[in-house]
Design a protein around this motif. Sequence first.
Motif, PDB file in Angstrom:
ATOM      1  N   LEU A 265      30.649  81.476  44.991  1.00  0.00           N
ATOM      2  CA  LEU A 265      30.934  80.293  45.799  1.00  0.00           C
ATOM      3  C   LEU A 265      30.287  79.039  45.222  1.00  0.00           C
ATOM      4  N   ALA A 266      29.299  79.214  44.356  1.00  0.00           N
ATOM      5  CA  ALA A 266      28.584  78.074  43.802  1.00  0.00           C
ATOM      6  C   ALA A 266      29.422  77.378  42.731  1.00  0.00           C
ATOM      7  N   MET A 267      29.321  76.076  42.676  1.00  0.00           N
ATOM      8  CA  MET A 267      30.160  75.296  41.774  1.00  0.00           C
ATOM      9  C   MET A 267      30.126  75.786  40.334  1.00  0.00           C
ATOM     10  N   PRO A 268      28.957  76.071  39.749  1.00  0.00           N
ATOM     11  CA  PRO A 268      28.972  76.458  38.336  1.00  0.00           C
ATOM     12  C   PRO A 268      29.466  77.874  38.078  1.00  0.00           C
ATOM     13  N   LEU A 269      29.669  78.675  39.124  1.00  0.00           N
ATOM     14  CA  LEU A 269      30.069  80.072  38.936  1.00  0.00           C
ATOM     15  C   LEU A 269      31.422  80.397  39.546  1.00  0.00           C
ATOM     16  N   ARG A 270      32.174  79.403  39.914  1.00  0.00           N
ATOM     17  CA  ARG A 270      33.462  79.674  40.554  1.00  0.00           C
ATOM     18  C   ARG A 270      34.491  80.247  39.597  1.00  0.00           C
ATOM     19  N   PHE A 271      34.194  80.164  38.313  1.00  0.00           N
ATOM     20  CA  PHE A 271      35.092  80.781  37.332  1.00  0.00           C
ATOM     21  C   PHE A 271      35.086  82.304  37.437  1.00  0.00           C
ATOM     22  N   LEU A 272      34.064  82.871  38.085  1.00  0.00           N
ATOM     23  CA  LEU A 272      33.944  84.330  38.168  1.00  0.00           C
ATOM     24  C   LEU A 272      35.055  84.960  38.980  1.00  0.00           C
ATOM     25  N   ALA A 273      35.446  84.310  40.062  1.00  0.00           N
ATOM     26  CA  ALA A 273      36.469  84.851  40.959  1.00  0.00           C
ATOM     27  C   ALA A 273      36.822  83.768  41.970  1.00  0.00           C
TER      28      ALA A 273
ATOM     29  N   PRO B 206      31.711  67.721  56.316  1.00  0.00           N
ATOM     30  CA  PRO B 206      32.282  66.721  55.417  1.00  0.00           C
ATOM     31  C   PRO B 206      32.287  65.355  56.084  1.00  0.00           C
ATOM     32  N   THR B 207      32.413  64.319  55.282  1.00  0.00           N
ATOM     33  CA  THR B 207      32.466  62.959  55.811  1.00  0.00           C
ATOM     34  C   THR B 207      33.643  62.800  56.755  1.00  0.00           C
TER      35      THR B 207
ATOM     36  N   ALA C 270      29.791  74.408  49.444  1.00  0.00           N
ATOM     37  CA  ALA C 270      31.139  74.868  49.123  1.00  0.00           C
ATOM     38  C   ALA C 270      32.058  74.744  50.330  1.00  0.00           C
ATOM     39  N   LEU C 271      31.570  75.148  51.499  1.00  0.00           N
ATOM     40  CA  LEU C 271      32.400  75.122  52.707  1.00  0.00           C
ATOM     41  C   LEU C 271      32.676  73.691  53.156  1.00  0.00           C
ATOM     42  N   ALA C 272      31.634  72.858  53.186  1.00  0.00           N
ATOM     43  CA  ALA C 272      31.830  71.467  53.588  1.00  0.00           C
ATOM     44  C   ALA C 272      32.755  70.748  52.613  1.00  0.00           C
ATOM     45  N   GLY C 273      32.666  71.124  51.329  1.00  0.00           N
ATOM     46  CA  GLY C 273      33.532  70.522  50.328  1.00  0.00           C
ATOM     47  C   GLY C 273      34.997  70.839  50.524  1.00  0.00           C
ATOM     48  N   ARG C 274      35.286  71.910  51.250  1.00  0.00           N
ATOM     49  CA  ARG C 274      36.672  72.265  51.556  1.00  0.00           C
ATOM     50  C   ARG C 274      37.110  71.770  52.941  1.00  0.00           C
TER      51      ARG C 274
ATOM     52  N   LEU D 239      20.208  73.943  43.466  1.00  0.00           N
ATOM     53  CA  LEU D 239      19.843  72.630  42.945  1.00  0.00           C
ATOM     54  C   LEU D 239      20.756  71.574  43.554  1.00  0.00           C
ATOM     55  N   PRO D 240      20.204  70.506  44.128  1.00  0.00           N
ATOM     56  CA  PRO D 240      21.044  69.507  44.789  1.00  0.00           C
ATOM     57  C   PRO D 240      22.141  68.944  43.903  1.00  0.00           C
ATOM     58  N   VAL D 241      21.846  68.773  42.610  1.00  0.00           N
ATOM     59  CA  VAL D 241      22.852  68.197  41.724  1.00  0.00           C
ATOM     60  C   VAL D 241      24.063  69.108  41.599  1.00  0.00           C
ATOM     61  N   LEU D 242      23.855  70.402  41.838  1.00  0.00           N
ATOM     62  CA  LEU D 242      24.973  71.337  41.732  1.00  0.00           C
ATOM     63  C   LEU D 242      25.632  71.583  43.077  1.00  0.00           C
ATOM     64  N   SER D 243      24.840  71.653  44.132  1.00  0.00           N
ATOM     65  CA  SER D 243      25.410  72.023  45.421  1.00  0.00           C
ATOM     66  C   SER D 243      26.105  70.852  46.101  1.00  0.00           C
ATOM     67  N   GLY D 244      25.516  69.646  45.995  1.00  0.00           N
ATOM     68  CA  GLY D 244      26.100  68.506  46.681  1.00  0.00           C
ATOM     69  C   GLY D 244      26.072  68.628  48.185  1.00  0.00           C
ATOM     70  N   ALA D 245      25.269  69.543  48.730  1.00  0.00           N
ATOM     71  CA  ALA D 245      25.272  69.818  50.167  1.00  0.00           C
ATOM     72  C   ALA D 245      24.213  68.991  50.868  1.00  0.00           C
ATOM     73  N   LYS D 246      24.565  68.361  51.966  1.00  0.00           N
ATOM     74  CA  LYS D 246      23.624  67.616  52.772  1.00  0.00           C
ATOM     75  C   LYS D 246      23.760  68.048  54.225  1.00  0.00           C
ATOM     76  N   ALA D 247      22.651  68.407  54.815  1.00  0.00           N
ATOM     77  CA  ALA D 247      22.668  68.795  56.216  1.00  0.00           C
ATOM     78  C   ALA D 247      22.700  67.549  57.085  1.00  0.00           C
ATOM     79  N   ILE D 248      23.537  67.546  58.103  1.00  0.00           N
ATOM     80  CA  ILE D 248      23.566  66.426  59.043  1.00  0.00           C
ATOM     81  C   ILE D 248      22.723  66.742  60.279  1.00  0.00           C
ATOM     82  N   ALA D 249      22.328  68.003  60.423  1.00  0.00           N
ATOM     83  CA  ALA D 249      21.366  68.391  61.462  1.00  0.00           C
ATOM     84  C   ALA D 249      20.597  69.580  60.917  1.00  0.00           C
ATOM     85  N   ARG D 250      19.289  69.530  60.993  1.00  0.00           N
ATOM     86  CA  ARG D 250      18.470  70.564  60.369  1.00  0.00           C
ATOM     87  C   ARG D 250      17.456  71.117  61.373  1.00  0.00           C
ATOM     88  N   ASP D 251      17.255  72.446  61.300  1.00  0.00           N
ATOM     89  CA  ASP D 251      16.264  73.131  62.130  1.00  0.00           C
ATOM     90  C   ASP D 251      16.486  72.887  63.622  1.00  0.00           C
ATOM     91  N   VAL D 252      17.749  72.933  64.009  1.00  0.00           N
ATOM     92  CA  VAL D 252      18.094  72.778  65.419  1.00  0.00           C
ATOM     93  C   VAL D 252      17.814  74.100  66.138  1.00  0.00           C
TER      94      VAL D 252
END
Length: 278
Positions: free
Chosen positions: A249-257, A43-44, A74-78, A15-28
Amino acid sequence: MFRLDERLGLALLNLPVLSGAKAIARDVAYGAQPRRRLDVYAPTAASSAPVVVFLHGGGWETGAKEDHRFVMGALAGRGFVAITLNYGLYPAVRYPVFLEDAAMAVAWTKNQAAEFGGDPARIVLLGHSAGAYIAAMLSLDARWLGGVGLDPARDIAAAIGLAGPYDFLPLRSPVLRTIFGAPESWPQTQPIAYVTGENPKMLLATGDDDDAVDPCKPHRLAAKIRESGGDVQTIVYPGLSHRGILAALAMPLRFLAPVLDDIAGFIAQLRPRTSDRP
């Protein structure tokens, strides 16, 4: 114990509201075949950031780059430039086409990383399940990257495997027997057969509740790497299943590990690979 229903789970995690991920190039396109397509997330204002190439799982039969937007977020956020790709799947292809596809995507990444703010000297392969197998094969068996003019000892900073199969003979599944060909060739399909001690640094992680890949398998590969003088780290996450290690790796489940923290920490301490090879 945490288990995830695959299709429902992916839909929720992406879900976009949870992932926050935006592709800057798609289907290359990284090759001529329809499955040879990739997406880039960054990342910006990324500048000389490590580049993580993510290889999805699915038993070499299923899976798509669109399923894992939460991993890219998750990766772009880091602070990493993240690339996810499709590769050929059975029954359209068999071994070693998916390795050839992934090698082509890595070559594309090497050539184009700087355009997206990535550092082509710090390319990390990250795979889950069958994708972890592909990441390991590209890192350990120099044939595949060699086929596109690269050398894993020079061009890959590290490889990370989540819940990966690296030593899974004999093959009992009829589908796997078809995918990997004649029995006499099976030993050549196993990552553990290609350990030399000169391979890229590796992180092998698994959950101790993995019901798809024996959690002991990564330790056999790690032991052989250490015996050869190579550099490898292993992590076992209590209570995580085969899919759970990726879902964490997903934002709502990072409490798992702390899977994301461990990946980010491992990548942060990497230095560009060098080699005396021409």
